[in-house]
Design a protein around this motif. Structure first.
Motif, PDB file in Angstrom:
ATOM      1  N   THR A  28      35.411  49.782  45.827  1.00  0.00           N
ATOM      2  CA  THR A  28      35.074  50.180  44.461  1.00  0.00           C
ATOM      3  C   THR A  28      36.057  49.518  43.510  1.00  0.00           C
ATOM      4  O   THR A  28      37.271  49.598  43.709  1.00  0.00           O
ATOM      5  CB  THR A  28      35.134  51.708  44.305  1.00  0.00           C
ATOM      6  N   MET A  29      35.520  48.858  42.471  1.00  0.00           N
ATOM      7  CA  MET A  29      36.356  48.040  41.587  1.00  0.00           C
ATOM      8  C   MET A  29      36.013  48.279  40.120  1.00  0.00           C
ATOM      9  O   MET A  29      34.844  48.354  39.756  1.00  0.00           O
ATOM     10  CB  MET A  29      36.139  46.553  41.896  1.00  0.00           C
ATOM     11  N   LYS A  30      37.050  48.377  39.298  1.00  0.00           N
ATOM     12  CA  LYS A  30      36.901  48.334  37.840  1.00  0.00           C
ATOM     13  C   LYS A  30      37.597  47.056  37.385  1.00  0.00           C
ATOM     14  O   LYS A  30      38.732  47.080  36.908  1.00  0.00           O
ATOM     15  CB  LYS A  30      37.532  49.576  37.207  1.00  0.00           C
ATOM     16  N   SER A  31      36.913  45.948  37.564  1.00  0.00           N
ATOM     17  CA  SER A  31      37.546  44.645  37.394  1.00  0.00           C
ATOM     18  C   SER A  31      37.539  44.125  35.970  1.00  0.00           C
ATOM     19  O   SER A  31      38.192  43.128  35.665  1.00  0.00           O
ATOM     20  CB  SER A  31      36.865  43.620  38.309  1.00  0.00           C
ATOM     21  N   ASP A  32      36.792  44.791  35.073  1.00  0.00           N
ATOM     22  CA  ASP A  32      36.729  44.369  33.671  1.00  0.00           C
ATOM     23  C   ASP A  32      37.652  45.264  32.852  1.00  0.00           C
ATOM     24  O   ASP A  32      37.380  46.448  32.648  1.00  0.00           O
ATOM     25  CB  ASP A  32      35.291  44.471  33.160  1.00  0.00           C
ATOM     26  N   ALA A  33      38.758  44.692  32.375  1.00  0.00           N
ATOM     27  CA  ALA A  33      39.751  45.481  31.637  1.00  0.00           C
ATOM     28  C   ALA A  33      39.198  46.012  30.324  1.00  0.00           C
ATOM     29  O   ALA A  33      39.683  47.012  29.799  1.00  0.00           O
ATOM     30  CB  ALA A  33      40.994  44.630  31.366  1.00  0.00           C
ATOM     31  N   THR A  34      38.166  45.355  29.790  1.00  0.00           N
ATOM     32  CA  THR A  34      37.605  45.770  28.501  1.00  0.00           C
ATOM     33  C   THR A  34      36.531  46.851  28.652  1.00  0.00           C
ATOM     34  O   THR A  34      36.066  47.410  27.663  1.00  0.00           O
ATOM     35  CB  THR A  34      36.996  44.564  27.762  1.00  0.00           C
ATOM     36  N   TYR A  84      40.933  50.424  41.866  1.00  0.00           N
ATOM     37  CA  TYR A  84      40.484  49.839  43.129  1.00  0.00           C
ATOM     38  C   TYR A  84      40.639  50.851  44.262  1.00  0.00           C
ATOM     39  O   TYR A  84      41.649  51.554  44.334  1.00  0.00           O
ATOM     40  CB  TYR A  84      41.295  48.575  43.471  1.00  0.00           C
ATOM     41  N   SER A  85      39.637  50.899  45.116  1.00  0.00           N
ATOM     42  CA  SER A  85      39.750  51.733  46.314  1.00  0.00           C
ATOM     43  C   SER A  85      38.964  51.096  47.452  1.00  0.00           C
ATOM     44  O   SER A  85      37.969  50.399  47.232  1.00  0.00           O
ATOM     45  CB  SER A  85      39.240  53.150  46.050  1.00  0.00           C
ATOM     46  N   PHE A  86      39.444  51.328  48.658  1.00  0.00           N
ATOM     47  CA  PHE A  86      38.815  50.842  49.884  1.00  0.00           C
ATOM     48  C   PHE A  86      38.625  52.058  50.792  1.00  0.00           C
ATOM     49  O   PHE A  86      39.592  52.717  51.155  1.00  0.00           O
ATOM     50  CB  PHE A  86      39.693  49.807  50.586  1.00  0.00           C
ATOM     51  N   ASP A  87      37.372  52.330  51.161  1.00  0.00           N
ATOM     52  CA  ASP A  87      37.069  53.510  51.967  1.00  0.00           C
ATOM     53  C   ASP A  87      36.278  53.108  53.209  1.00  0.00           C
ATOM     54  O   ASP A  87      35.212  52.497  53.098  1.00  0.00           O
ATOM     55  CB  ASP A  87      36.246  54.507  51.152  1.00  0.00           C
ATOM     56  N   LEU A  88      36.792  53.477  54.372  1.00  0.00           N
ATOM     57  CA  LEU A  88      36.099  53.152  55.622  1.00  0.00           C
ATOM     58  C   LEU A  88      34.806  53.952  55.713  1.00  0.00           C
ATOM     59  O   LEU A  88      34.794  55.173  55.566  1.00  0.00           O
ATOM     60  CB  LEU A  88      37.000  53.465  56.816  1.00  0.00           C
TER      61      LEU A  88
END
Length: 283
Positions: A28-34, A185-189
């Motif tokens: 899960t990503m929040k890659s856009d700072a805006t 950011y998170s990584f979940d199995l």
């Protein structure tokens, strides 16, 4: 009969050891700072063997399969652009961990070449006494600072692996979950299963070995002037190259106007740079 039994046992052990264990993580990503409301989610694989592990996007393998089938069925003429668009990924890199030498290698494509560097920052974990259960696994908490973020991981000793997604490793167990303190950011199995062998990934262009700091400089140059990286020599950077071969087929312009292709490529790269203004590593 005793000798035959021993031989069969040895063969079975070799087959078992040769197998690769695949762990599927939801990233899960929040890659856009805006726009922190723009949350992207996709799956990634962590494939582990006795000697190494590789972390990469699930869509990477799907794209490679389409490209391979395209070449086999007539090249760029049979290329399905819409199908490739649906498999675009925010995880365009791969991370390989060499278990014997305890080294981590990061690879990412900039233009026509693949850039590779050895990670030079050790992960210093603080293992805490707190435990809980995630799914079927009993897990323990650990924390670290890495890449300008504070990370919390939950690892288990229920599985015989000391590894994790992305560059995370070095704990006495497999990382089941890891996330930064900002919730970006998170990584979940999600699940795991065995596969026969590591998949073969398509390789276009050269692989250029650089230092991590040089890769960061090249990445900034690529976002500022992506067209220069489509010429031989990628941005004027000369380093150790492995392999060869230019880009053709689906990654080329498909016989269209080169100027139009260059313009589209520049617009896409700059749009991607804007949408990835909050990278997983801030420093």
């Amino acid at each position: 009969m005793k000798k035959i039994g021993i031989i069969v046992l040895i063969l079975c052990m070799q087959i078992t050891f040769a197998q690769v264990n695949r762990f599927v993580y939801q990233v899960t990503m929040k890659s856009d700072a805006t726009n922190k409301n723009d949350v992207k989610t996709e799956n990634a694989y962590l494939d582990i063997s006795q000697d190494k592990s590789v972390f990469y996007s699930e869509n990477r393998i799907k794209r490679d399969s389409i490209i391979q089938n395209t070449f086999q069925s007539g090249g760029a003429r049979g290329f399905n652009r819409d199908q490739m668009e649906s498999l675009r990924s925010n995880i365009n890199y791969t991370v390989e961990k060499d278990k014997k030498d305890q080294k981590i290698y990061f690879k990412d494509r900039l233009g026509r070449d693949m850039y590779s560097y050895e990670e030079d920052r050790p992960l210093n974990w603080k293992i805490l006494s707190e435990t809980t259960k995630i799914g079927d696994y009993k897990v323990q908490k650990a924390e670290t600072d890495f890449g300008g973020r504070k990370w919390t991981a939950w690892f288990t000793t229920d599985l015989p692996y000391q590894d994790g997604p992305y560059k995370f490793s070095g704990l006495p167990g497999l990382i089941i979950k890891v996330e930064d303190d900002l919730g970006d950011y998170s990584f979940d199995l999600m699940k795991n299963y065995k596969i026969a062998a590591f998949p073969t990934m398509n390789q276009f262009g050269n692989t250029i070995k650089v230092k991590r700091t040089d890769y960061i400089k090249q990445q900034k140059k690529f976002y500022a002037d992506p067209a220069s990286f489509m010429t031989q020599g990628g941005g004027g950077f000369a380093q150790t190259r492995i392999g060869g071969g230019g880009i053709s087929g689906p990654r080329g312009n498909g016989g269209g106007n080169p100027a139009d292709f260059r313009k589209r490529m520049e617009e896409r790269v700059k749009d991607d740079a804007k949408k990835n203004s909050n990278p997983i590593e801030l420093q």
